[in-house]
Design an enzyme around this catalytic site. Sequence first.
Site, PDB file in Angstrom:
ATOM      1  N   ASP A 102       0.819  -1.220   0.000  1.00 14.56           N
ATOM      2  CA  ASP A 102       0.000   0.000   0.000  1.00 14.56           C
ATOM      3  C   ASP A 102       0.857   1.275   0.000  1.00 14.56           C
ATOM      4  O   ASP A 102       0.478   2.283   0.583  1.00 14.56           O
ATOM      5  CB  ASP A 102      -0.959   0.037   1.205  1.00 14.56           C
ATOM      6  CG  ASP A 102      -1.744  -1.241   1.341  1.00 14.56           C
ATOM      7  OD1 ASP A 102      -2.262  -1.720   0.319  1.00 14.56           O
ATOM      8  OD2 ASP A 102      -1.834  -1.779   2.462  1.00 14.56           O
TER       9      ASP A 102
ATOM     10  N   LYS B  29       1.948   2.053  -5.129  1.00 14.29           N
ATOM     11  CA  LYS B  29       2.578   1.485  -6.334  1.00 14.29           C
ATOM     12  C   LYS B  29       1.739   1.727  -7.579  1.00 14.29           C
ATOM     13  O   LYS B  29       2.267   1.938  -8.662  1.00 14.29           O
ATOM     14  CB  LYS B  29       2.755  -0.034  -6.172  1.00 14.29           C
ATOM     15  CG  LYS B  29       3.847  -0.427  -5.212  1.00 14.29           C
ATOM     16  CD  LYS B  29       4.057  -1.921  -5.214  1.00 14.29           C
ATOM     17  CE  LYS B  29       2.998  -2.687  -4.485  1.00 14.29           C
ATOM     18  NZ  LYS B  29       2.897  -2.479  -3.056  1.00 14.29           N
TER      19      LYS B  29
ATOM     20  N   GLY C 221      -3.955  -4.648  -4.145  1.00 12.60           N
ATOM     21  CA  GLY C 221      -4.983  -3.670  -4.494  1.00 12.60           C
ATOM     22  C   GLY C 221      -4.307  -2.453  -5.085  1.00 12.60           C
ATOM     23  O   GLY C 221      -3.578  -1.767  -4.388  1.00 12.60           O
TER      24      GLY C 221
HETATM   25  P1  IMP Z   1      -2.544 -12.908   2.415  1.00 15.81           P
HETATM   26  O1  IMP Z   1      -1.597 -12.393   1.386  1.00 15.81           O
HETATM   27  O2  IMP Z   1      -3.990 -12.704   2.062  1.00 15.81           O
HETATM   28  O3  IMP Z   1      -2.238 -14.311   2.838  1.00 15.81           O
HETATM   29  O4  IMP Z   1      -2.335 -12.003   3.740  1.00 15.81           O
HETATM   30  C1  IMP Z   1      -1.132 -12.073   4.511  1.00 15.81           C
HETATM   31  C2  IMP Z   1      -0.739 -10.688   5.051  1.00 15.81           C
HETATM   32  O5  IMP Z   1      -0.383  -9.864   3.947  1.00 15.81           O
HETATM   33  C3  IMP Z   1      -1.874  -9.936   5.759  1.00 15.81           C
HETATM   34  O6  IMP Z   1      -1.298  -9.159   6.807  1.00 15.81           O
HETATM   35  C4  IMP Z   1      -2.439  -9.027   4.698  1.00 15.81           C
HETATM   36  O7  IMP Z   1      -3.056  -7.887   5.247  1.00 15.81           O
HETATM   37  C5  IMP Z   1      -1.163  -8.651   3.956  1.00 15.81           C
HETATM   38  N1  IMP Z   1      -1.400  -8.266   2.566  1.00 15.81           N
HETATM   39  C6  IMP Z   1      -1.662  -9.075   1.513  1.00 15.81           C
HETATM   40  N2  IMP Z   1      -1.777  -8.360   0.386  1.00 15.81           N
HETATM   41  C7  IMP Z   1      -1.570  -7.070   0.724  1.00 15.81           C
HETATM   42  C8  IMP Z   1      -1.519  -5.851  -0.035  1.00 15.81           C
HETATM   43  O8  IMP Z   1      -1.664  -5.802  -1.258  1.00 15.81           O
HETATM   44  N3  IMP Z   1      -1.265  -4.710   0.697  1.00 15.81           N
HETATM   45  C9  IMP Z   1      -1.040  -4.746   2.021  1.00 15.81           C
HETATM   46  N4  IMP Z   1      -1.065  -5.853   2.761  1.00 15.81           N
HETATM   47  C10 IMP Z   1      -1.315  -7.006   2.115  1.00 15.81           C
END
Ligand code: IMP
Length: 429
Positions: free
Chosen positions: A13, A16, A40
């Site tokens: 976040d 990018k 995102g």
């Molecule tokens: P997962 O990638 O859904 O398994 O989540 C694992 C960790 O990565 C969690 O703390 C999520 O909040 C974080 N996370 C995953 N994708 C993003 C992103 O695009 N931005 C920020 N945090 C992320």
Amino acid sequence: MANVTVIGAQWGDEGKGKIVDWLASRADAVVRFQGGHNAGHTLVVGEQVYKLSLLPSGIVTGTLSIIGNGVVLDPWHLKSEVEKLRGQGVEINSDNFAIADNCPLILPVHRELDGLREAAAGAGKIGTTGRGIGPAYEDKVGRRALRVCDLAHLDSMEPQLDRLCAHHDALRAGFGQPPIDREALLNELREIAPFVLQFAEPVWRRLNKVKKAGARILFEGAQGVLLDVDHGTYPFVTSSNTVSGTAASGSGLGPSATGFVLGIVKAYTTRVGSGPFPTELEDETGQRLGERGHEFGTVTGRKRRCGWFDAVLTRQSCAISGVTGIALTKLDVLDGFEKVKICTGYRLRGKVMDYYPSHAADQAAVEPIYEEMDGWQGTTAGARSWADLPAQAIKYIQRVQELIETPVALVSTSPEREDTILVRDPFAD
Ligand code: IMP
């Protein structure tokens, strides 16, 4: 011709989307190489706002966009994201979009398992995005994943399904869930297969071909280095390698192709989900950063945790990822603060440290050592040259680059493409 690899240098976040969009408009191909639809990216082009979580940002500009083998792909999400963008007038076809046929699939069973595990973990939960990313990567490494190329062979899938179900049915039983309904899964896959297969190919071939023809390739990282499964705040990380080196393995081009590594760095720090965060501010200042920075997750809508800039963590990320230069984003969020702080070291049980330790208990225990600077009263929003910035804001930028031992290549001063100060063009290197 120079290529550029963009990675987040904090916990994701960092902004990018805008930088990648700006670079994508000058690239010949854009490649996603890790992660999935947990990312995102918000792109603002004129009046239009595009929200992407799986598709490479180049898709919006019509640039050749590629999902590499390092990504885990949810076929149903793919379809809905493509349809949504087409609804916004974006052209997507097999000429400008390709998916690696060796990409592992995210299945409904992965999403369910992600949710079941998080619910059972109580206080130890990771705070995942709930999209099945972790379980899908586990199946890839466990050699029981279904991959994009399998969608063309759904009538001879018995051996793969046996392996997948033997593993998951035992897990599901532990959670009090029924076994996988193989027929229902096959039917769902049969329905979605033609949509995915129209874009599927061995993308390493197309990438090597465009590379030989002198194309400028932009590798678009997702999440951030502090969420890397090896180098991040383990176990509170995502399940992929988010560092720059993954651009090579996750796309099918060698390491020499990664080119200029551009680390995206937010002028303060945020984090979504659980895990340690040394400079977190659980007070009015943190609240103010969150409100001014609109710090809500693009994917989950969750409120992001906010804190001061952490130069120790960012220096570490830049070193681990071989960052050539940074893009500093969201400086305007600090406009109007009387004082701003930067974390320059940690104190761990009385000892001063200049790096972030590996052990989870130590990561949680470090206390930040701050340097305080005067803030600035004018605005940095929309600045397009150094002359547009208040003197004290320039001092802040200079101090950041000095502490992280990495030069500033770009400063982004608003979500708009044009509001950027260019110090060093990553594509010109
Ligand atoms: P997962 O990638 O859904 O398994 O989540 C694992 C960790 O990565 C969690 O703390 C999520 O909040 C974080 N996370 C995953 N994708 C993003 C992103 O695009 N931005 C920020 N945090 C992320």
